[in-house]
Enzyme design. Structure first.
Site, PDB file in Angstrom:
ATOM      1  N   THR A 157      16.958  76.476  55.169  1.00  0.00           N
ATOM      2  CA  THR A 157      16.681  77.904  55.383  1.00  0.00           C
ATOM      3  C   THR A 157      15.981  78.516  54.180  1.00  0.00           C
ATOM      4  O   THR A 157      15.069  79.339  54.322  1.00  0.00           O
ATOM      5  CB  THR A 157      17.975  78.665  55.686  1.00  0.00           C
ATOM      6  N   CYS A 158      16.395  78.092  52.992  1.00  0.00           N
ATOM      7  CA  CYS A 158      15.809  78.635  51.761  1.00  0.00           C
ATOM      8  C   CYS A 158      14.319  78.304  51.670  1.00  0.00           C
ATOM      9  O   CYS A 158      13.512  79.131  51.231  1.00  0.00           O
ATOM     10  CB  CYS A 158      16.545  78.080  50.541  1.00  0.00           C
ATOM     11  N   SER A 159      13.961  77.091  52.085  1.00  0.00           N
ATOM     12  CA  SER A 159      12.573  76.641  51.966  1.00  0.00           C
ATOM     13  C   SER A 159      11.700  77.086  53.131  1.00  0.00           C
ATOM     14  O   SER A 159      10.504  77.318  52.966  1.00  0.00           O
ATOM     15  CB  SER A 159      12.521  75.112  51.855  1.00  0.00           C
TER      16      SER A 159
END
Length: 247
Positions: free
Chosen positions: A50-52
Site C-alpha cells: 500500500t505504501c508503494s
C-alpha cells in the site's frame, strides 16, 4: 490500542540520523518543522504494497498542488533506517518528498503511534496517519481507524489536500507509448510538458513493451499512443486536438 489525536500539541523533539551522500547527518525536528508549514504522513514500512502503490506516489504526485497552497515541505516518516528510506525514494522517484528515517522509532513513539507488528515479522512500526504541522504545532491529524490489518482510508494525499484547499484542482497525468527516435513522440511529449501534464513514458522496443502489447492495449500499431487519466486519446494529432478543447 489507544491512538491519541495530538492536534494542538507540538511534534516530539528528537534527533534523527540521516545518510546524505557518503556522510552521516543529524537532523532534528526543528530542522524539519520550525518556521514551516509541513504535511507529514507516516506508514508501516518502505517497499510495502500500500505504501508503494498508493500512499507515497500520490503525495509525490500532488506535491506541486500542496506547495501552491502554502505547504513548504512534505515528509514521509517510517520506522526504517536511512539506507532503506533512501533506496525507496530512488525506486519510487519520489523527488518531491523528504524521507524521514525514524530508525529507532523515537519520533513515532513520541507521537503515540508506535505499534507492534510482530505478527508480520516487522517488530515495532508506525501506525498509518497524516498531519498538517505549522511551526512545529500539529494543526490537523488524520489517523487510520483501529482495525485489523493495515487500514488506508483517511491518511491519503487527497484527503489532506481537501482539508488544506477544498476544491483544489488536481493535476492530470498521462501515459505515453513511444518508440526511440520517433519525431511524433517527441512532439507529443513537448505538448504535454507545455500543458503542465506529467507523463509516464513506456517504450515500445525489444527491451520494453512489445508491438503486440501496444496493439492489445490501444488497438493501434503506431506511436505515440497517449492516455490521459486512463482515457485513450490517440496519436500526436489527436492529443493536439484534445489539448485545444481542454484549455
Amino acid at each position: 490500542m489507544a491512538l491519541e489525536n495530538r492536534e494542538g500539541q507540538r511534534v516530539p523533539n528528537v534527533v534523527l540520523r540521516v545518510r546524505k551522500g557518503n556522510e552521516w547527518v543529524n537532523v532534528s525536528t526543528d530542522d524539519l518543522f520550525k518556521g514551516k508549514t509541513v504535511v507529514a504522513f507516516a506508514l508501516p514500512g518502505a517497499f510495502t504494497p500500500t505504501c508503494s502503490s498508493s500512499h507515497l506516489p500520490r503525495y509525490n504526485e500532488l506535491a506541486p498542488v500542496f506547495k501552491q497552497h502554502g505547504v513548504d515541505d512534505i515528509l514521509c516518516i517510517s520506522v526504517n533506517d536511512t539506507f532503506v528510506m533512501n533506496a525507496w525514494a530512488e525506486d519510487q522517484e519520489a523527488e518531491n518528498i523528504t524521507m524521514v528515517p525514524d530508525g529507532n522509532g523515537e519520533f513515532t513513539d513520541g507521537m503515540g503511534m508506535l505499534v507492534d507488528k510482530s505478527d508480520l515479522g516487522f517488530g515495532m512500526r508506525s501506525w498509518r496517519y497524516s498531519m498538517l504541522v505549522k511551526d512545529g504545532v500539529i494543526e490537523k491529524m488524520f489517523i487510520e481507524p483501529d482495525l485489523p490489518g493495515d487500514p488506508f482510508e483517511v491518511s491519503d494525499a487527497d484527503t489532506m489536500l481537501d482539508y488544506i484547499a477544498p476544491g483544489a484542482e488536481r493535476p492530470k497525468a498521462a501515459t505515453l507509448f513511444t518508440k526511440p527516435g520517433c519525431p511524433f513522440c517527441a512532439k507529443a511529449k513537448q505538448m504535454l510538458e507545455a500543458a503542465g501534464i506529467a507523463y509516464e513514458e513506456i517504450e515500445v522496443s525489444k527491451k520494453g513493451v512489445s508491438s503486440r502489447a501496444l496493439r492489445a492495449a490501444t488497438g493501434r500499431d503506431t506511436v505515440p499512443q497517449v492516455f490521459i487519466e486512463g482515457a485513450h486519446i490517440g496519436g500526436s494529432d489527436d492529443l493536439e486536438k484534445w489539448l485545444h478543447t481542454h484549455k
